[in-house]
Write a protein that holds these residues in place. Structure first.
Motif, PDB file in Angstrom:
ATOM      1  N   PHE A  73     -54.551 -11.792 -77.571  1.00 22.43           N
ATOM      2  CA  PHE A  73     -55.045 -12.868 -78.424  1.00 22.43           C
ATOM      3  C   PHE A  73     -55.162 -12.415 -79.862  1.00 22.43           C
ATOM      4  O   PHE A  73     -55.087 -11.231 -80.168  1.00 22.43           O
ATOM      5  N   LYS A  74     -55.343 -13.416 -80.740  1.00 24.83           N
ATOM      6  CA  LYS A  74     -55.610 -13.176 -82.150  1.00 24.83           C
ATOM      7  C   LYS A  74     -57.006 -13.715 -82.453  1.00 24.83           C
ATOM      8  O   LYS A  74     -57.583 -14.449 -81.660  1.00 24.83           O
ATOM      9  N   LYS A  75     -57.519 -13.381 -83.608  1.00 30.53           N
ATOM     10  CA  LYS A  75     -58.871 -13.789 -84.004  1.00 30.53           C
ATOM     11  C   LYS A  75     -59.044 -15.304 -83.972  1.00 30.53           C
ATOM     12  O   LYS A  75     -60.047 -15.818 -83.492  1.00 30.53           O
ATOM     13  N   ASP A  76     -58.044 -16.048 -84.448  1.00 34.05           N
ATOM     14  CA  ASP A  76     -58.146 -17.505 -84.453  1.00 34.05           C
ATOM     15  C   ASP A  76     -58.246 -18.080 -83.041  1.00 34.05           C
ATOM     16  O   ASP A  76     -58.827 -19.139 -82.849  1.00 34.05           O
ATOM     17  N   ASP A  77     -57.673 -17.391 -82.047  1.00 38.79           N
ATOM     18  CA  ASP A  77     -57.784 -17.852 -80.657  1.00 38.79           C
ATOM     19  C   ASP A  77     -59.238 -17.828 -80.202  1.00 38.79           C
ATOM     20  O   ASP A  77     -59.704 -18.745 -79.526  1.00 38.79           O
ATOM     21  N   ILE A  78     -59.950 -16.778 -80.556  1.00 38.23           N
ATOM     22  CA  ILE A  78     -61.360 -16.665 -80.174  1.00 38.23           C
ATOM     23  C   ILE A  78     -62.191 -17.717 -80.904  1.00 38.23           C
ATOM     24  O   ILE A  78     -63.059 -18.347 -80.317  1.00 38.23           O
ATOM     25  N   LEU A  79     -61.908 -17.907 -82.179  1.00 33.85           N
ATOM     26  CA  LEU A  79     -62.641 -18.920 -82.937  1.00 33.85           C
ATOM     27  C   LEU A  79     -62.401 -20.305 -82.362  1.00 33.85           C
ATOM     28  O   LEU A  79     -63.325 -21.110 -82.246  1.00 33.85           O
ATOM     29  N   TRP A  80     -61.161 -20.608 -81.972  1.00 35.88           N
ATOM     30  CA  TRP A  80     -60.851 -21.888 -81.344  1.00 35.88           C
ATOM     31  C   TRP A  80     -61.630 -22.046 -80.047  1.00 35.88           C
ATOM     32  O   TRP A  80     -62.219 -23.085 -79.782  1.00 35.88           O
ATOM     33  N   LEU A  81     -61.658 -21.001 -79.247  1.00 35.10           N
ATOM     34  CA  LEU A  81     -62.371 -21.040 -77.970  1.00 35.10           C
ATOM     35  C   LEU A  81     -63.861 -21.289 -78.179  1.00 35.10           C
ATOM     36  O   LEU A  81     -64.463 -22.135 -77.522  1.00 35.10           O
ATOM     37  N   ILE A  82     -64.445 -20.579 -79.126  1.00 40.28           N
ATOM     38  CA  ILE A  82     -65.866 -20.747 -79.408  1.00 40.28           C
ATOM     39  C   ILE A  82     -66.157 -22.176 -79.866  1.00 40.28           C
ATOM     40  O   ILE A  82     -67.125 -22.791 -79.427  1.00 40.28           O
ATOM     41  N   ARG A  83     -65.303 -22.714 -80.715  1.00 40.59           N
ATOM     42  CA  ARG A  83     -65.523 -24.075 -81.225  1.00 40.59           C
ATOM     43  C   ARG A  83     -65.503 -25.114 -80.112  1.00 40.59           C
ATOM     44  O   ARG A  83     -66.219 -26.101 -80.171  1.00 40.59           O
ATOM     45  N   HIS A  84     -64.647 -24.911 -79.120  1.00 40.14           N
ATOM     46  CA  HIS A  84     -64.470 -25.928 -78.092  1.00 40.14           C
ATOM     47  C   HIS A  84     -65.294 -25.690 -76.838  1.00 40.14           C
ATOM     48  O   HIS A  84     -65.639 -26.636 -76.144  1.00 40.14           O
ATOM     49  N   VAL A  85     -65.635 -24.469 -76.550  1.00 39.26           N
ATOM     50  CA  VAL A  85     -66.468 -24.181 -75.385  1.00 39.26           C
ATOM     51  C   VAL A  85     -67.943 -24.281 -75.757  1.00 39.26           C
ATOM     52  O   VAL A  85     -68.765 -24.755 -74.989  1.00 39.26           O
ATOM     53  N   PHE A  86     -68.264 -23.831 -76.951  1.00 38.89           N
ATOM     54  CA  PHE A  86     -69.648 -23.846 -77.428  1.00 38.89           C
ATOM     55  C   PHE A  86     -69.713 -24.650 -78.730  1.00 38.89           C
ATOM     56  O   PHE A  86     -69.958 -24.095 -79.792  1.00 38.89           O
ATOM     57  N   ASN A  97     -59.469 -17.690 -90.954  1.00 41.24           N
ATOM     58  CA  ASN A  97     -58.576 -17.849 -92.090  1.00 41.24           C
ATOM     59  C   ASN A  97     -58.166 -19.304 -92.254  1.00 41.24           C
ATOM     60  O   ASN A  97     -57.592 -19.676 -93.246  1.00 41.24           O
ATOM     61  N   SER A  98     -58.442 -20.134 -91.229  1.00 42.04           N
ATOM     62  CA  SER A  98     -58.045 -21.530 -91.285  1.00 42.04           C
ATOM     63  C   SER A  98     -59.277 -22.419 -91.298  1.00 42.04           C
ATOM     64  O   SER A  98     -60.331 -22.029 -90.817  1.00 42.04           O
ATOM     65  N   PRO A  99     -59.142 -23.646 -91.816  1.00 37.52           N
ATOM     66  CA  PRO A  99     -60.276 -24.550 -91.826  1.00 37.52           C
ATOM     67  C   PRO A  99     -60.609 -25.002 -90.404  1.00 37.52           C
ATOM     68  O   PRO A  99     -59.733 -25.016 -89.545  1.00 37.52           O
ATOM     69  N   PRO A 100     -61.851 -25.391 -90.136  1.00 37.72           N
ATOM     70  CA  PRO A 100     -62.227 -25.840 -88.802  1.00 37.72           C
ATOM     71  C   PRO A 100     -61.437 -27.078 -88.399  1.00 37.72           C
ATOM     72  O   PRO A 100     -61.090 -27.899 -89.230  1.00 37.72           O
ATOM     73  N   THR A 101     -61.137 -27.167 -87.097  1.00 40.81           N
ATOM     74  CA  THR A 101     -60.420 -28.336 -86.590  1.00 40.81           C
ATOM     75  C   THR A 101     -61.408 -29.244 -85.888  1.00 40.81           C
ATOM     76  O   THR A 101     -62.459 -28.811 -85.456  1.00 40.81           O
ATOM     77  N   GLY A 102     -61.035 -30.494 -85.767  1.00 39.94           N
ATOM     78  CA  GLY A 102     -61.905 -31.474 -85.124  1.00 39.94           C
ATOM     79  C   GLY A 102     -61.970 -31.256 -83.627  1.00 39.94           C
ATOM     80  O   GLY A 102     -61.065 -30.696 -83.020  1.00 39.94           O
ATOM     81  N   GLY A 103     -63.052 -31.679 -82.998  1.00 38.37           N
ATOM     82  CA  GLY A 103     -63.233 -31.545 -81.556  1.00 38.37           C
ATOM     83  C   GLY A 103     -62.502 -32.636 -80.802  1.00 38.37           C
ATOM     84  O   GLY A 103     -62.014 -33.599 -81.368  1.00 38.37           O
ATOM     85  N   VAL A 104     -62.407 -32.472 -79.523  1.00 32.57           N
ATOM     86  CA  VAL A 104     -61.731 -33.458 -78.674  1.00 32.57           C
ATOM     87  C   VAL A 104     -62.726 -34.481 -78.199  1.00 32.57           C
ATOM     88  O   VAL A 104     -63.819 -34.220 -77.872  1.00 32.57           O
TER      89      VAL A 104
END
Length: 104
Positions: A73-86, A97-104
Motif C-alpha cells: 500500500f501507499k500512504k493515501d491508501d491508509i488515509l482513504w481507509l481511515i476516512r471511510h472506515v472511521f 498529499n491530496s484533498p479529502p474526498t467525499g463519503g459514500v
C-alpha cells in the motif's frame, strides 16, 4: 522468537527480499503472530513511498515464520481507509498529499 530471527527467516524463505524491502517496524503480538512493516527501496518517492505489511504466524517450536497475510500500500491508501472506515475520526492535516474526498 527474536525479531531479527523473524526477519531472517522470511528473507531465507524468499517471502521478502531485503534487497527490495527495508524493515521499518516489527510488532510481536501475544497470540503468536507478528506485524511487520517494510518500505520499498526502489518504488515510490521519499514523499510518497510504497509499504508492505506482513501478518505472520511465529512458530517457536519449529523455529518457523508463516505469512498469513500480505498487503502492499501507499500512504493515501491508509488515509482513504481511515476516512471511510472511521468517518468521524479527523485526519491530521499534512498527512495527505491530496484533498479529502467525499463519503459514500
Amino acid at each position: 522468537m527474536d525479531t531479527s530471527a523473524i526477519i531472517r527467516i522470511l528473507s531465507e524463505k524468499g517471502e521478502v527480499s531485503l534487497d527490495t524491502w527495508r524493515v521499518i517496524s516489527i510488532k510481536e503480538n501475544g497470540d503468536g503472530t507478528a506485524d511487520i512493516l517494510y518500505k520499498n527501496r526502489h518504488v515510490g518517492r521519499n514523499g510518497d513511498p510504497v509499504f508492505l505489511w506482513i501478518y505472520a504466524n511465529v512458530v517457536d517450536e519449529d523455529e518457523d515464520v508463516r505469512v498469513l497475510e500480505r498487503i502492499t500500500f501507499k500512504k493515501d491508501d491508509i488515509l482513504w481507509l481511515i476516512r471511510h472506515v472511521f468517518p468521524k475520526v479527523k485526519i491530521i492535516r499534512g498527512l495527505s498529499n491530496s484533498p479529502p474526498t467525499g463519503g459514500v
